[in-house]
Motif scaffolding. Structure first.
Motif, PDB file in Angstrom:
ATOM      1  N   ARG A  22     -36.517  25.735  13.848  1.00  0.00           N
ATOM      2  CA  ARG A  22     -37.053  26.983  13.281  1.00  0.00           C
ATOM      3  C   ARG A  22     -37.499  26.780  11.823  1.00  0.00           C
ATOM      4  O   ARG A  22     -38.556  27.251  11.415  1.00  0.00           O
ATOM      5  CB  ARG A  22     -35.964  28.066  13.375  1.00  0.00           C
ATOM      6  CG  ARG A  22     -36.400  29.405  12.920  1.00  0.00           C
ATOM      7  CD  ARG A  22     -37.387  30.071  13.876  1.00  0.00           C
ATOM      8  NE  ARG A  22     -37.955  31.255  13.270  1.00  0.00           N
ATOM      9  CZ  ARG A  22     -39.230  31.387  12.898  1.00  0.00           C
ATOM     10  NH1 ARG A  22     -40.080  30.402  13.108  1.00  0.00           N
ATOM     11  NH2 ARG A  22     -39.663  32.495  12.344  1.00  0.00           N
ATOM     12  N   LEU A  23     -36.675  26.078  11.047  1.00  0.00           N
ATOM     13  CA  LEU A  23     -37.024  25.827   9.643  1.00  0.00           C
ATOM     14  C   LEU A  23     -38.316  25.012   9.554  1.00  0.00           C
ATOM     15  O   LEU A  23     -39.221  25.330   8.773  1.00  0.00           O
ATOM     16  CB  LEU A  23     -35.871  25.092   8.948  1.00  0.00           C
ATOM     17  CG  LEU A  23     -36.127  24.686   7.494  1.00  0.00           C
ATOM     18  CD1 LEU A  23     -36.286  25.922   6.597  1.00  0.00           C
ATOM     19  CD2 LEU A  23     -34.995  23.800   6.964  1.00  0.00           C
ATOM     20  N   LEU A  24     -38.398  23.959  10.376  1.00  0.00           N
ATOM     21  CA  LEU A  24     -39.585  23.100  10.311  1.00  0.00           C
ATOM     22  C   LEU A  24     -40.827  23.830  10.791  1.00  0.00           C
ATOM     23  O   LEU A  24     -41.913  23.640  10.247  1.00  0.00           O
ATOM     24  CB  LEU A  24     -39.361  21.822  11.140  1.00  0.00           C
ATOM     25  CG  LEU A  24     -38.310  20.876  10.551  1.00  0.00           C
ATOM     26  CD1 LEU A  24     -38.063  19.716  11.500  1.00  0.00           C
ATOM     27  CD2 LEU A  24     -38.749  20.354   9.181  1.00  0.00           C
ATOM     28  N   SER A  25     -40.666  24.702  11.786  1.00  0.00           N
ATOM     29  CA  SER A  25     -41.842  25.424  12.264  1.00  0.00           C
ATOM     30  C   SER A  25     -42.332  26.379  11.177  1.00  0.00           C
ATOM     31  O   SER A  25     -43.533  26.510  10.936  1.00  0.00           O
ATOM     32  CB  SER A  25     -41.532  26.102  13.603  1.00  0.00           C
ATOM     33  OG  SER A  25     -41.670  27.469  13.543  1.00  0.00           O
ATOM     34  N   TYR A  26     -41.399  27.009  10.440  1.00  0.00           N
ATOM     35  CA  TYR A  26     -41.802  27.879   9.325  1.00  0.00           C
ATOM     36  C   TYR A  26     -42.508  27.055   8.243  1.00  0.00           C
ATOM     37  O   TYR A  26     -43.582  27.433   7.753  1.00  0.00           O
ATOM     38  CB  TYR A  26     -40.581  28.603   8.735  1.00  0.00           C
ATOM     39  CG  TYR A  26     -40.964  29.395   7.510  1.00  0.00           C
ATOM     40  CD1 TYR A  26     -41.445  30.697   7.618  1.00  0.00           C
ATOM     41  CD2 TYR A  26     -40.916  28.814   6.236  1.00  0.00           C
ATOM     42  CE1 TYR A  26     -41.857  31.404   6.495  1.00  0.00           C
ATOM     43  CE2 TYR A  26     -41.335  29.508   5.113  1.00  0.00           C
ATOM     44  CZ  TYR A  26     -41.801  30.798   5.252  1.00  0.00           C
ATOM     45  OH  TYR A  26     -42.230  31.486   4.129  1.00  0.00           O
ATOM     46  N   LEU A  27     -41.901  25.930   7.873  1.00  0.00           N
ATOM     47  CA  LEU A  27     -42.457  25.123   6.781  1.00  0.00           C
ATOM     48  C   LEU A  27     -43.811  24.535   7.159  1.00  0.00           C
ATOM     49  O   LEU A  27     -44.728  24.457   6.343  1.00  0.00           O
ATOM     50  CB  LEU A  27     -41.478  24.015   6.383  1.00  0.00           C
ATOM     51  CG  LEU A  27     -40.208  24.501   5.661  1.00  0.00           C
ATOM     52  CD1 LEU A  27     -39.224  23.344   5.469  1.00  0.00           C
ATOM     53  CD2 LEU A  27     -40.552  25.142   4.312  1.00  0.00           C
ATOM     54  N   SER A  28     -43.928  24.131   8.423  1.00  0.00           N
ATOM     55  CA  SER A  28     -45.187  23.558   8.886  1.00  0.00           C
ATOM     56  C   SER A  28     -46.306  24.602   8.784  1.00  0.00           C
ATOM     57  O   SER A  28     -47.413  24.310   8.318  1.00  0.00           O
ATOM     58  CB  SER A  28     -44.988  23.084  10.328  1.00  0.00           C
ATOM     59  OG  SER A  28     -46.206  22.814  10.889  1.00  0.00           O
ATOM     60  N   ALA A  29     -45.998  25.848   9.203  1.00  0.00           N
ATOM     61  CA  ALA A  29     -47.005  26.919   9.101  1.00  0.00           C
ATOM     62  C   ALA A  29     -47.361  27.165   7.636  1.00  0.00           C
ATOM     63  O   ALA A  29     -48.517  27.423   7.298  1.00  0.00           O
ATOM     64  CB  ALA A  29     -46.468  28.197   9.747  1.00  0.00           C
ATOM     65  N   ALA A  62     -41.968  16.445  18.307  1.00  0.00           N
ATOM     66  CA  ALA A  62     -41.981  17.904  18.097  1.00  0.00           C
ATOM     67  C   ALA A  62     -42.340  18.277  16.660  1.00  0.00           C
ATOM     68  O   ALA A  62     -42.737  19.402  16.398  1.00  0.00           O
ATOM     69  CB  ALA A  62     -40.606  18.487  18.457  1.00  0.00           C
ATOM     70  N   ILE A  63     -42.182  17.328  15.729  1.00  0.00           N
ATOM     71  CA  ILE A  63     -42.371  17.656  14.311  1.00  0.00           C
ATOM     72  C   ILE A  63     -43.780  17.278  13.872  1.00  0.00           C
ATOM     73  O   ILE A  63     -44.189  16.122  14.015  1.00  0.00           O
ATOM     74  CB  ILE A  63     -41.334  16.897  13.445  1.00  0.00           C
ATOM     75  CG1 ILE A  63     -39.931  17.316  13.840  1.00  0.00           C
ATOM     76  CG2 ILE A  63     -41.567  17.170  11.966  1.00  0.00           C
ATOM     77  CD1 ILE A  63     -38.851  16.562  13.096  1.00  0.00           C
ATOM     78  N   ASP A  64     -44.512  18.254  13.335  1.00  0.00           N
ATOM     79  CA  ASP A  64     -45.858  17.929  12.846  1.00  0.00           C
ATOM     80  C   ASP A  64     -45.883  17.888  11.313  1.00  0.00           C
ATOM     81  O   ASP A  64     -46.820  18.349  10.675  1.00  0.00           O
ATOM     82  CB  ASP A  64     -46.904  18.907  13.400  1.00  0.00           C
ATOM     83  CG  ASP A  64     -46.583  20.348  13.037  1.00  0.00           C
ATOM     84  OD1 ASP A  64     -45.529  20.589  12.437  1.00  0.00           O
ATOM     85  OD2 ASP A  64     -47.403  21.225  13.353  1.00  0.00           O
ATOM     86  N   LEU A  65     -44.834  17.312  10.772  1.00  0.00           N
ATOM     87  CA  LEU A  65     -44.729  17.062   9.328  1.00  0.00           C
ATOM     88  C   LEU A  65     -44.359  15.589   9.175  1.00  0.00           C
ATOM     89  O   LEU A  65     -43.840  14.988  10.128  1.00  0.00           O
ATOM     90  CB  LEU A  65     -43.625  17.953   8.726  1.00  0.00           C
ATOM     91  CG  LEU A  65     -43.929  19.461   8.708  1.00  0.00           C
ATOM     92  CD1 LEU A  65     -42.665  20.268   8.489  1.00  0.00           C
ATOM     93  CD2 LEU A  65     -44.964  19.765   7.645  1.00  0.00           C
TER      94      LEU A  65
END
Ligand SMILES: Cc1cc2nc3c(=O)[nH]c(=O)nc-3n(C[C@H](O)[C@H](O)[C@H](O)COP(=O)(O)O)c2cc1C
Length: 205
Positions: A22-29, A62-65
């Motif tokens: 959830r944190l990474l999806s927020y940061l990625s956006a 899964a991580i796009d960072l």
């Protein structure tokens, strides 16, 4: 435009991979939207295994960072001089708590945390274990003493979360607060919540 805030996210093999997702999806956006943050990700050896169990699939895919290698000590945030602002370890295992509390920088993740501490920058530790032994509590206390924020993976219920994602956000929102990033992931405790809940005064954490 002001300088981008540089944030490191460390993921370990404690239960709680959905918090990291959830944190990474927020940061990625946010990286792709407002563009006011730069994010680097580092993993412990066990993180992918727990992620696969709890979220399904391959953590790296899964991580796009940018995800740095476990022993990539040439990563920018492995050095204090690169000026990265803050780090969150989400979730943080007791093993990683112990290593960071004792300055054992044996991976990029523990080195990055060590750098945050020595540079007196922001380190947010999201421990996950229950119950906690005296050893765990002493290690967490040692981290708090050197300025880390201990922000346990303890969701709150007073905002009446609907479903798991909103429950995760009650923790992730607090992580973002302590990373110094404004967001609107969670309803803030205030007069309107107090009125609907019947509670008259005093804040909530
Ligand atoms: C499914 C699963 C859940 C786990 N949950 C926790 C946990 O909540 N807290 C914890 O400290 N360790 C937990 N562990 C154990 C850690 O993964 C293990 O101690 C590991 O050595 C931690 O290494 P790391 O800190 O380098 O990730 C869990 C392991 C598995 C397989």
């Amino acid at each position: 435009m002001s300088r981008k805030k540089k944030i490191v996210v460390g993921i370990t093999g404690a239960s709680g991979a959905p918090y990291a997702r959830r944190l990474l999806s927020y940061l990625s956006a946010r990286v792709r939207g407002a563009g006011d943050v730069e994010v680097g990700v580092c993993l412990s050896a066990t993180a992918p295994e727990v992620w696969a169990l709890e979220c399904g699939g391959d953590l790296r895919e899964a991580i796009d960072l940018p995800v740095y290698g476990m022993r990539d000590y040439k990563a920018p945030f492995a050095s204090g001089s690169a000026g990265w602002d803050a780090m969150a370890i989400v979730p943080c295992s007791m093993g990683t708590c112990a290593r960071v509390a004792h300055g054992i920088s044996d991976t990029l993740l523990t080195r990055a945390a060590d750098v945050m501490i020595k540079e007196r920058r922001t380190l947010v530790v999201v421990p996950r274990e229950t119950p906690l032994s005296v050893i765990h509590l002493e290690n967490l206390t040692a981290l708090a003493r050197v300025g880390a924020t201990i922000l346990p993976a303890m969701p709150s219920f007073y905002g009446k979360p609907e479903g798991v994602d909103q429950l995760l956000d009650t923790v992730v929102g607090r992580v973002l607060d302590h990373l110094g990033l404004e967001h609107d992931l969670v309803k803030r405790w205030g007069p309107s919540e107090q009125e609907t809940s019947g509670v008259k005064k005093e804040g909530r954490s």
